[in-house]
Structure formats: C-alpha cells, structure tokens
Design a protein around this motif. Structure first.
Motif, mmCIF file in Angstrom:
data_model
loop_
_atom_site.group_PDB
_atom_site.id
_atom_site.type_symbol
_atom_site.label_atom_id
_atom_site.label_comp_id
_atom_site.label_asym_id
_atom_site.label_seq_id
_atom_site.Cartn_x
_atom_site.Cartn_y
_atom_site.Cartn_z
ATOM 1 N N GLY A 1 -63.211 -68.878 -21.256
ATOM 2 C CA GLY A 1 -62.640 -67.600 -21.650
ATOM 3 C C GLY A 1 -61.678 -67.729 -22.807
ATOM 4 O O GLY A 1 -61.434 -68.822 -23.325
ATOM 5 N N ASP B 1 -61.977 -65.541 -3.970
ATOM 6 C CA ASP B 1 -62.965 -66.496 -4.487
ATOM 7 C C ASP B 1 -62.723 -67.917 -3.988
ATOM 8 O O ASP B 1 -62.505 -68.849 -4.771
ATOM 9 C CB ASP B 1 -62.977 -66.445 -6.021
ATOM 10 N N HIS C 1 -63.173 -62.220 -8.864
ATOM 11 C CA HIS C 1 -64.536 -62.281 -9.384
ATOM 12 C C HIS C 1 -64.699 -63.162 -10.617
ATOM 13 O O HIS C 1 -65.688 -63.876 -10.746
ATOM 14 C CB HIS C 1 -65.066 -60.870 -9.649
ATOM 15 N N THR C 2 -63.733 -63.132 -11.550
ATOM 16 C CA THR C 2 -63.903 -63.887 -12.795
ATOM 17 C C THR C 2 -63.243 -65.275 -12.750
ATOM 18 O O THR C 2 -63.426 -66.064 -13.671
ATOM 19 C CB THR C 2 -63.323 -63.115 -13.991
ATOM 20 N N HIS C 3 -62.440 -65.540 -11.704
ATOM 21 C CA HIS C 3 -61.865 -66.868 -11.445
ATOM 22 C C HIS C 3 -60.766 -67.274 -12.422
ATOM 23 O O HIS C 3 -60.394 -68.439 -12.485
ATOM 24 C CB HIS C 3 -62.952 -67.946 -11.409
ATOM 25 N N ASN D 1 -55.494 -60.119 -11.783
ATOM 26 C CA ASN D 1 -56.530 -60.975 -11.208
ATOM 27 C C ASN D 1 -55.846 -62.138 -10.507
ATOM 28 O O ASN D 1 -55.078 -62.880 -11.117
ATOM 29 C CB ASN D 1 -57.472 -61.484 -12.304
ATOM 30 N N ALA E 1 -67.153 -57.009 -13.767
ATOM 31 C CA ALA E 1 -66.027 -57.901 -14.018
ATOM 32 C C ALA E 1 -64.980 -57.254 -14.923
ATOM 33 O O ALA E 1 -65.308 -56.712 -15.977
ATOM 34 C CB ALA E 1 -66.523 -59.200 -14.662
ATOM 35 N N GLY F 1 -64.523 -56.966 -7.569
ATOM 36 C CA GLY F 1 -64.882 -56.935 -8.985
ATOM 37 C C GLY F 1 -64.146 -55.837 -9.715
ATOM 38 O O GLY F 1 -63.126 -56.053 -10.375
ATOM 39 N N THR G 1 -69.809 -56.483 -8.563
ATOM 40 C CA THR G 1 -70.291 -57.404 -9.601
ATOM 41 C C THR G 1 -69.761 -57.065 -10.995
ATOM 42 O O THR G 1 -69.969 -57.818 -11.935
ATOM 43 C CB THR G 1 -71.835 -57.413 -9.658
ATOM 44 N N ARG H 1 -62.275 -58.669 -17.088
ATOM 45 C CA ARG H 1 -61.908 -59.975 -17.624
ATOM 46 C C ARG H 1 -60.602 -59.908 -18.407
ATOM 47 O O ARG H 1 -60.110 -58.824 -18.739
ATOM 48 C CB ARG H 1 -63.030 -60.514 -18.522
ATOM 49 N N THR I 1 -61.650 -58.113 -21.571
ATOM 50 C CA THR I 1 -62.432 -56.877 -21.546
ATOM 51 C C THR I 1 -61.671 -55.798 -22.300
ATOM 52 O O THR I 1 -60.490 -55.557 -22.018
ATOM 53 C CB THR I 1 -62.686 -56.408 -20.106
#
Length: 230
Positions: free
Chosen positions: A229, A8, A152-154, A168, A126, A118, A124, A128, A131
């Motif tokens: 988040g 990203d 994907h979620t940064h 991540n 995610a 992802g 796409t 997280r 999650t």
C-alpha cells in the motif's frame, strides 16, 4: 467504556493468544471481533479459543467467515486456492463451530461507533488508506454513527472523511506494514491503534507443522509481514 476491537485473525493462533493476554490486563469492558477468524493456517486452534468466548465477545461476520460457511453448506467443488483452503478449514472445525461462524451478524453499533468488516455496504468492499474521499463518502454517507471501525485490508489507519472518522483496526494475524498483531483499543473518545509483539519465528514454525495448504506462504507472511500500500 473500554473496548478492544480485533479484526482479521486469519487462523494465526500465536498472534491471537498474544493479544488476548494483553487485553486481560487492559480492564476492557467489551471485546468485538470484526471478522475473518478461521480462514488461515490454524483454524482449529483459533476457533477453539474464540468459541470459548462465544457468549462474552461480540462477533461480526467477515467475508472469510461467510465464504467458509457457504462452502460448508453448499459442499462447493474445489476449483481454486480459496476453495481448497476453505475445504481444509471446514474439515478442521466441528459442525457446531461452523454453524456458529454462520450466525455472526453483519455489523454492530456501540454508542457512536459502527463496527463492520469491509464497508457499511458489503463485507468485501474495501476502505483503504488511499481510497479517494469521494468514494469512501458514497460508502458511509447513510451511516448515522460518526465513527466507522473496519478491517478487511489488514493495514491500520485513521482517516477523517467529511464529518466522519474511519478507523481500520488492522489485522491480528496477517498484518501488513506492521511487525506485530494489530488491533484497536477504544477508551471513551480515544482510539488507540495497538501493535502487540509476539514470536514470529515460533509462529511460523508452528504453522509449518499444522498441515495447512500453502503453509509456506502463510509462514513467510507471518515471519516477514509485507509492506504493501501507499
């Protein structure tokens, strides 16, 4: 083996440059770029840098890369902010660079590690920090590797989900919950989440000069990374 995973980047040239300089001194054996390279305020500067490594680094396609390539191929009408930025990014890049973006693969396996953007099912979808485990399990249950590295979620994190580990790497260029360019260094069985400092104020000023649509939003995000988040 030492592996650097960069995810990203989102068209943040100064953040990418800072991480590349650190990697040069880390005796890294491989660099894996996990998608979403160009979609952002400085696509040409970022892609010019990474295109020079096209035969050295391993590149995985993010949803931003795919959507930008599809916009280029389909000459899609501009209907929203994403389309507008996609069109502007396409205009900044050469045909050779755009075709290269469209050639990236969905995933990469390195030993016991699966690199995806992802989730193993979609670029796409995610995974997280919050999650629910049962939802993540459905995404990863068919993966043979023990460690899944995503982006994907940064937001950087490490999670143990049943018998697997999900990591991540965070975002190099549009990070959240961190004051610096985020990436991952893998050293044998150690997974080190890294944050590389760079000059946010200078980066924001450079973004403002580069003519990107919504440049004010990007500059503000870079200078003041949001705390999002859980």
């Amino acid at each position: 083996m030492r592996i650097a995973a960069l995810y990203d980047i989102h068209g943040n040239d100064r953040a990418l440059e800072a991480v590349l300089k650190v990697i040069e001194n880390e005796n890294v054996d491989k660099v894996i770029v996990g998608g979403d390279l160009a979609w952002g305020p400085q696509p040409k500067k970022v892609i010019d840098k990474l295109f020079a490594y096209k035969n050295e680094f391993i590149f995985i396609m993010g949803n931003g890369d795919r959507e930008l390539f599809e916009h280029y191929k389909n000459q899609k009408r501009v209907e929203n902010m994403v389309d507008e930025l996609n069109e502007w990014c396409v205009e900044q890049l050469s045909t050779k660079q755009l075709e290269w973006l469209g050639s990236f693969k969905f995933s990469h396996v390195e030993g016991n590690n699966l690199f995806i953007h992802g989730s193993p099912r979609s670029d796409t979808e995610a995974i997280r920090l919050d999650t629910p485990e049962n939802e993540v399990f459905e995404m990863i249950k068919n993966v043979n590797q023990t460690v899944i590295i995503c982006g994907h979620t940064h937001i950087q994190f490490k999670r143990d989900i049943y018998a697997k580990k999900v990591i991540n790497a965070g975002s190099v260029g549009l990070q959240s919950r961190a004051k610096g360019a985020c990436w991952l260094l893998i050293d044998a069985d150690k997974y080190n989440l890294k944050i590389t400092k760079y000059d946010f104020k200078v980066a924001a000023k450079e973004i403002m000069l580069d003519g990107c649509p919504y440049k004010e939003n990007f500059a503000d995000h870079v200078e003041n990374p949001p705390y999002e988040g859980p």
